[in-house]
Design an enzyme around this catalytic site. Sequence first.
Site, PDB file in Angstrom:
ATOM      1  N   GLY A 152      28.823  -8.526 -50.195  1.00 35.33           N
ATOM      2  CA  GLY A 152      28.867  -7.605 -51.340  1.00 35.33           C
ATOM      3  C   GLY A 152      28.625  -8.304 -52.657  1.00 35.33           C
ATOM      4  NE  ARG A 155      27.400 -15.695 -58.492  1.00 29.31           N
ATOM      5  CZ  ARG A 155      27.035 -16.910 -58.799  1.00 29.31           C
ATOM      6  NH1 ARG A 155      27.503 -17.463 -59.888  1.00 29.31           N
ATOM      7  NH2 ARG A 155      26.218 -17.583 -58.036  1.00 29.31           N
ATOM      8  CE  LYS A 175      23.622 -14.690 -59.527  1.00 23.70           C
ATOM      9  NZ  LYS A 175      22.421 -15.103 -58.806  1.00 23.70           N
ATOM     10  CG  ASP A 187      34.718 -18.006 -60.620  1.00 24.12           C
ATOM     11  OD1 ASP A 187      33.662 -17.536 -60.143  1.00 24.12           O
ATOM     12  OD2 ASP A 187      34.761 -19.095 -61.228  1.00 24.12           O
ATOM     13  N   GLY A 188      33.842 -14.667 -59.491  1.00 24.64           N
ATOM     14  CA  GLY A 188      32.989 -13.620 -60.065  1.00 24.64           C
ATOM     15  C   GLY A 188      32.184 -14.075 -61.272  1.00 24.64           C
ATOM     16  NE  ARG A 252      21.940  -7.915 -53.229  1.00 21.40           N
ATOM     17  CZ  ARG A 252      21.786  -9.071 -53.819  1.00 21.40           C
ATOM     18  NH1 ARG A 252      21.562 -10.152 -53.100  1.00 21.40           N
ATOM     19  NH2 ARG A 252      21.888  -9.184 -55.124  1.00 21.40           N
ATOM     20  CG  ASP A 322      23.498 -12.548 -48.277  1.00 22.37           C
ATOM     21  OD1 ASP A 322      23.138 -13.172 -47.267  1.00 22.37           O
ATOM     22  OD2 ASP A 322      24.014 -13.093 -49.266  1.00 22.37           O
ATOM     23  CG  ASN A 323      20.587 -14.336 -51.092  1.00 19.14           C
ATOM     24  OD1 ASN A 323      21.347 -13.559 -51.657  1.00 19.14           O
ATOM     25  ND2 ASN A 323      20.877 -15.610 -50.900  1.00 19.14           N
ATOM     26  CG  ASP A 332      20.918 -12.984 -55.020  1.00 15.82           C
ATOM     27  OD1 ASP A 332      20.837 -12.224 -56.005  1.00 15.82           O
ATOM     28  OD2 ASP A 332      21.838 -12.921 -54.187  1.00 15.82           O
TER      29      ASP A 332
END
Length: 577
Positions: A152, A155, A175, A187-188, A252, A322-323, A332
């Site tokens: 998911g 960030r 982002k 930490d995002g 994605r 996912d990319n 990404d």
Amino acid sequence: MQNARKLRYKQRLSLPLPDKPRLIEAAKIEPLIYGKYRLGVLMDAQLGVSGLHSLNFDNRFVGSLPGDPETDNHRRQVNAACYSRVMPQPVAKPELVAYAREVAELLDLSPADCTTSDFAAILAGNHIIEGMEPYATCYGGHQFGNWAGQLGDGRAINLGEIVNRVGQRWALQLKGAGPTPYSRTADGLAVLRSSIREFLCSEAMHHLGVPTTRALSLVRTGEDVVRDMFYDGRPKAEPGAVVCRVAPSFTRFGNFQLFASRGEIDVLRQLVDYTIETDFPDIGAPSKENYVAWLAEVCRRTAIMIIDWMRVGFVHGVMNTDNMSILGLTIDYGPYGWLENYDPDWTPNTTDAGGKRYRFGHQPQIALWNLVQLANAIYPLVEEAEPLEQALGEYARSFEQGWQEMMRRKLGLDSIDGAADMSLITELLEVLPLVETDMTIFYRRLAELRTDRDLDEAECLALLADAYYVPEQLNAGYTTRLHVWIQSYVTCLRGGAVPDDERKARMNTVNPKYVLRNYLAQLAIDEAETGDYKMVNELLQVLRTPYAEQTKYDQYAAKRPDWARERAGCSMLSCSS
Ligand code: AMP
Ligand code: MG
């Protein structure tokens, strides 16, 4: 299709057992009140007037698809939902480092709109303006070949979608704007270093003609972010930053995979139907047949993207599913890199140093592997392997044809006729890695070749001298082989009807002079970390016209200096960003 079949079975075995499908109705979700924010309401009446306030938001993704009923921002597994609503985390001191005026134009924003203080504040995530409905999307993915479950937007926070004056749909995504339910243990946030790399590279790729997500802005947050760059127990505080990415959609392969893996077939179908209707309207109404046609189109677009990567010497570095963008966009920008010396086995990503799964020369196969995973994900909607396998065949067809055409254009050939012309290409790809040869400079120098007379060995070396990194490697064996290749190339060119000057001009439209060389990005980062953003902006400017000579910027076309050979950030990057 035998390979695809094999991979399909392998993958089906590795999927976890499905959970029960559970549907959420977006319409039933209460509006979100989050701290001092309420969705859709401009919080700060003092904000200056800027074009941002007149953006035409039309948030179709959140309006059409099932969302997470939970709105509290804590890390969790989110079932049967395409997104979770989440607010960006305000930052201390937003400062605009750079923005891309062409991307602003796509959003109907003027340069004046982009230099107001509220522009930086809004694009750091400090203000939510009318029409924005921030959310993070839920997806999974195969990382380095292994199913990783839910990932998911850990960030990335989407602000919403805009429909511009000419009817184009653009999603805006921050982002590094703080944690989301998908942040897992991280930490995002994002550091300036990686944000500069994403900002500059996405714009550079666009101007090179490579399909990519775009970048509107790069804002420094005024806050530190701690990173252990090489995972060696030496964490360091680095400046934080937020990039605003822009694309028609950020969906994605992994978005589809996650629902399939959990057996959430209704949500899967909704997302596929939504994607076809919104992003692939030419396919027609969703149906079994059109799911297959859609997969074939994704294959075709992915092939085009990979061919472009191979053309310009781009190594993505982390081609996890996912990319992989469903639109066939480069997405990404992490530990990516640009080939300096042509080496098909090179990867910039230290995290992948062992297996080199994502090395330059392996990218075409990996894209197919990823497409097979996508085909598996939509299998429950089609329930027949054969048509999906047929559709996957579109990748090989598009790739082979497109790759040949790309090589033809790189070499300025009239046409590729038969085995002799093909062996010219294959022999070149064998000659290039024999000695350290800068790929970008090589093709620009090759365009200078004249066919009116034969060159001897020394003249061949002289023509290409700028491209070589290690003169001592240019031994007799290499020189002879190069000379033989150039002779057959000249013979081939003489057989065509294109005058030398015209061939050069044509070659220079597909072989860039300027790419975002790894060491250039690092120099711009070093400067920016001291608060000087001149080089970031100058690179942005040069990379706008990468095929033009731009002699005043010649220094940005120079091959990698020796100091950059083994320096972190130049030849080695980790996923830490
Ligand atoms: P990447 O390798 O950058 O494509 O990221 C893989 C996954 O890790 C995605 O789900 C990201 O959202 C997540 N991720 C990467 N970095 C962070 C971070 N600093 N904080 C939260 N999630 C992250
Ligand atoms: Mg990613």
